[in-house]
Write an enzyme that holds these catalytic residues in place. Structure first.
Site, PDB file in Angstrom:
ATOM      1  N   TYR A 187      -4.572   4.519   5.991  1.00 15.98           N
ATOM      2  CA  TYR A 187      -5.154   3.593   6.973  1.00 15.98           C
ATOM      3  C   TYR A 187      -6.514   4.093   7.466  1.00 15.98           C
ATOM      4  O   TYR A 187      -7.430   3.310   7.696  1.00 15.98           O
ATOM      5  CB  TYR A 187      -4.204   3.398   8.166  1.00 15.98           C
ATOM      6  N   LYS A 246       0.844  -1.191   0.000  1.00 16.83           N
ATOM      7  CA  LYS A 246       0.000   0.000   0.000  1.00 16.83           C
ATOM      8  C   LYS A 246       0.877   1.238   0.000  1.00 16.83           C
ATOM      9  O   LYS A 246       1.982   1.155   0.559  1.00 16.83           O
ATOM     10  CB  LYS A 246      -0.989   0.034   1.171  1.00 16.83           C
TER      11      LYS A 246
HETATM   12  P1  NAD Z   1      12.413   1.286   2.461  1.00 23.81           P
HETATM   13  O1  NAD Z   1      13.009   2.561   2.005  1.00 23.81           O
HETATM   14  O2  NAD Z   1      12.857   0.719   3.766  1.00 23.81           O
HETATM   15  O3  NAD Z   1      12.638   0.162   1.360  1.00 23.81           O
HETATM   16  C1  NAD Z   1      12.419   0.403  -0.004  1.00 23.81           C
HETATM   17  C2  NAD Z   1      13.238  -0.584  -0.816  1.00 23.81           C
HETATM   18  O4  NAD Z   1      13.053  -0.279  -2.199  1.00 23.81           O
HETATM   19  C3  NAD Z   1      14.748  -0.477  -0.535  1.00 23.81           C
HETATM   20  O5  NAD Z   1      15.282  -1.772  -0.417  1.00 23.81           O
HETATM   21  C4  NAD Z   1      15.292   0.226  -1.754  1.00 23.81           C
HETATM   22  O6  NAD Z   1      16.619  -0.157  -2.053  1.00 23.81           O
HETATM   23  C5  NAD Z   1      14.335  -0.261  -2.834  1.00 23.81           C
HETATM   24  N1  NAD Z   1      14.281   0.607  -3.998  1.00 23.81           N
HETATM   25  C6  NAD Z   1      14.191   0.140  -5.253  1.00 23.81           C
HETATM   26  N2  NAD Z   1      14.219   1.154  -6.127  1.00 23.81           N
HETATM   27  C7  NAD Z   1      14.321   2.289  -5.402  1.00 23.81           C
HETATM   28  C8  NAD Z   1      14.414   3.659  -5.745  1.00 23.81           C
HETATM   29  N3  NAD Z   1      14.386   4.077  -7.019  1.00 23.81           N
HETATM   30  N4  NAD Z   1      14.482   4.549  -4.756  1.00 23.81           N
HETATM   31  C9  NAD Z   1      14.494   4.164  -3.471  1.00 23.81           C
HETATM   32  N5  NAD Z   1      14.432   2.876  -3.082  1.00 23.81           N
HETATM   33  C10 NAD Z   1      14.358   1.948  -4.053  1.00 23.81           C
HETATM   34  O7  NAD Z   1      10.838   1.494   2.446  1.00 23.81           O
HETATM   35  P2  NAD Z   1       9.753   0.590   3.160  1.00 23.81           P
HETATM   36  O8  NAD Z   1       9.388   1.181   4.464  1.00 23.81           O
HETATM   37  O9  NAD Z   1      10.196  -0.829   3.120  1.00 23.81           O
HETATM   38  O10 NAD Z   1       8.483   0.826   2.191  1.00 23.81           O
HETATM   39  C11 NAD Z   1       8.330   0.134   0.977  1.00 23.81           C
HETATM   40  C12 NAD Z   1       6.834   0.016   0.636  1.00 23.81           C
HETATM   41  O11 NAD Z   1       6.190  -0.717   1.649  1.00 23.81           O
HETATM   42  C13 NAD Z   1       6.096   1.342   0.541  1.00 23.81           C
HETATM   43  O12 NAD Z   1       5.146   1.289  -0.497  1.00 23.81           O
HETATM   44  C14 NAD Z   1       5.402   1.470   1.881  1.00 23.81           C
HETATM   45  O13 NAD Z   1       4.221   2.248   1.845  1.00 23.81           O
HETATM   46  C15 NAD Z   1       5.091   0.021   2.183  1.00 23.81           C
HETATM   47  N6  NAD Z   1       4.983  -0.240   3.628  1.00 23.81           N
HETATM   48  C16 NAD Z   1       3.900  -0.901   4.082  1.00 23.81           C
HETATM   49  C17 NAD Z   1       3.763  -1.184   5.427  1.00 23.81           C
HETATM   50  C18 NAD Z   1       2.584  -1.952   5.933  1.00 23.81           C
HETATM   51  O14 NAD Z   1       2.411  -2.039   7.135  1.00 23.81           O
HETATM   52  N7  NAD Z   1       1.780  -2.551   5.064  1.00 23.81           N
HETATM   53  C19 NAD Z   1       4.741  -0.735   6.315  1.00 23.81           C
HETATM   54  C20 NAD Z   1       5.858  -0.064   5.825  1.00 23.81           C
HETATM   55  C21 NAD Z   1       5.972   0.176   4.470  1.00 23.81           C
END
Ligand code: NAD
Length: 371
Positions: free
Chosen positions: A222, A137
């Site tokens: 949310y 999401k």
């Molecule tokens: P994060 O920054 O920790 O991880 C993102 C990942 O994407 C990294 O490994 C990064 O290297 C990679 N990536 C690939 N291409 C990229 C680019 N061009 N720029 C930046 N990063 C790139 O982020 P996250 O917190 O893991 O969030 C990722 C997704 O998960 C988002 O869509 C977020 O909304 C979602 N999320 C959902 C929940 C939930 O509870 N459902 C919780 C946290 C995050």
């Protein structure tokens, strides 16, 4: 009551047998309770960041889904995941070559856990490779892109699901069950408060191209989604107001704080707050003519807590992502219908509402919705 809660708190998602999920799973499972290896949903995770890591950890306790592959731009992360999760070299891809996954019969689905602004193109590539897609999401950053993702998955004959983990959370499902049974009477009010203080100003969440917006895309969603499953209807109008106290950190197109109101066909209204500038903001409150339900916390990683006018909600504390992935295995492989949908159409509704919230902030007008 406390000792029961403590006891439940110690049970892992893998070992619990909360009756409604177990019954539903076995009803759709023509085989034994513990599926054989070849009937597991074999998942590759794209994006090995903070949430991807959480999902991978949680999947170690899954009984119906298994992490078998990775897609990443960082070779050192791939190596670490390979040894930690026993992932074979042939199931490892990067962002340039992952279309080749179409020739890999050992992967059923790709779980896209990258920044929001990338989900659209990545999910469409996954669909074209003939694999089921699970997107985090928000599914993408606007309704038009959401529709394109739905169309691409339909055309490819693959399923599209979204990581709405709360749709499988036992306290949440118990309140939904009570509301459906009429225990709160006619529901007329919902309040959703969603927020946290965001840190590092250089992170992708504060970059419009990668995030698609600010707090609304990330955490406000949310309350948007929660208002629909708590009230049990889809809204027909939106009003919204934006407040920005820090325009340096929260640049053009990145909302810091939005208050929004939703009107529902049955007469209920929702009043919600989405912000990147307050901590401990994670509360749902539902009120009807004969009762109420409140949840605090309502959507964090848990344990989720809820009370109604009848007392404490007693339900198991689970690892959300473990239950989500097992349930998604049943949805994808065995056609199970979840209590609250987690498909592309469900996400499209949220994105139509978010589009309308942004429009209402810009124009100051009430925006009508047709979901
Ligand atoms: P994060 O920054 O920790 O991880 C993102 C990942 O994407 C990294 O490994 C990064 O290297 C990679 N990536 C690939 N291409 C990229 C680019 N061009 N720029 C930046 N990063 C790139 O982020 P996250 O917190 O893991 O969030 C990722 C997704 O998960 C988002 O869509 C977020 O909304 C979602 N999320 C959902 C929940 C939930 O509870 N459902 C919780 C946290 C995050």
């Amino acid at each position: 009551m406390n000792s029961r809660r403590d006891f439940l708190g110690k049970i892992t998602a893998a070992s619990i047998a909360f009756p409604f999920l177990k019954k539903a799973a076995s009803a759709n499972n023509p085989f034994n309770e513990k599926p054989s290896e070849d009937r597991l949903l074999r998942v590759a995770i794209m994006g090995l960041g903070s949430y991807g890591t959480r999902v991978a950890e949680a999947m170690q306790s899954c009984t119906k889904a298994k992490l078998v592959g990775v897609i990443s731009g960082t070779p050192s992360k791939v190596k670490a995941w390979q040894s930690k999760y026993n992932i074979p070299e042939k199931n490892c891809y990067n962002y340039s070559n992952f279309d080749e996954i179409k020739n890999n019969p050992d992967i059923d689905a790709v779980y896209v856990i990258t920044p929001n602004g990338l989900h659209h193109d990545e999910v469409i590539r996954v669909a074209k490779a003939g694999k089921h897609a699970i997107s985090e999401k928000p599914m993408t950053v606007n309704a038009q892109q959401a529709q394109e993702m739905i169309d691409a998955c339909k055309k490819a004959g693959v399923k599209l699901l979204v990581g709405y983990r709360m749709h499988f959370e036992p306290h949440t499902l118990e309140i939904i069950k009570m509301r459906k049974a009429g225990e709160f009477g006619k529901v007329l009010f919902f309040q959703g408060l969603s927020g946290f203080i965001i840190g590092d100003p250089t992170q992708w969440r504060l970059n419009k191209k990668l995030s698609g917006g600010g707090s609304m895309m990330d955490i406000g969603i949310y309350s948007v989604n929660g208002s629909r499953y708590m009230i049990g209807e889809d809204p027909i109008w939106v009003t919204a107001q934006e407040t920005k106290n820090n325009p340096v950190k929260f640049k053009e197109g990145i909302d810091e704080t939005i208050q929004f109101q939703l009107g529902f066909p049955g007469g209920a209204v929702a009043s919600c707050l989405s912000t990147y500038s307050l901590n401990y903001l994670d509360r749902f409150f539902l009120d009807g003519t004969e009762g109420f339900a409140q949840m605090y916390p309502s959507t964090n990683y848990g344990p989720i807590r809820g009370q109604t006018n009848k007392g404490e909600i007693i339900a198991p504390d689970v690892t959300h992502q473990t239950v989500q992935m097992d349930e998604m295995a049943d949805i994808i492989l065995r056609g199970k219908k979840p209590e609250v949908p987690v498909d592309g159409e469900e996400a499209l509704k949220d994105l139509k509402i978010i589009d309308a919230i942004y429009e209402a902030c810009r124009t100051g007008k009430k925006v009508k919705l047709e979901l």
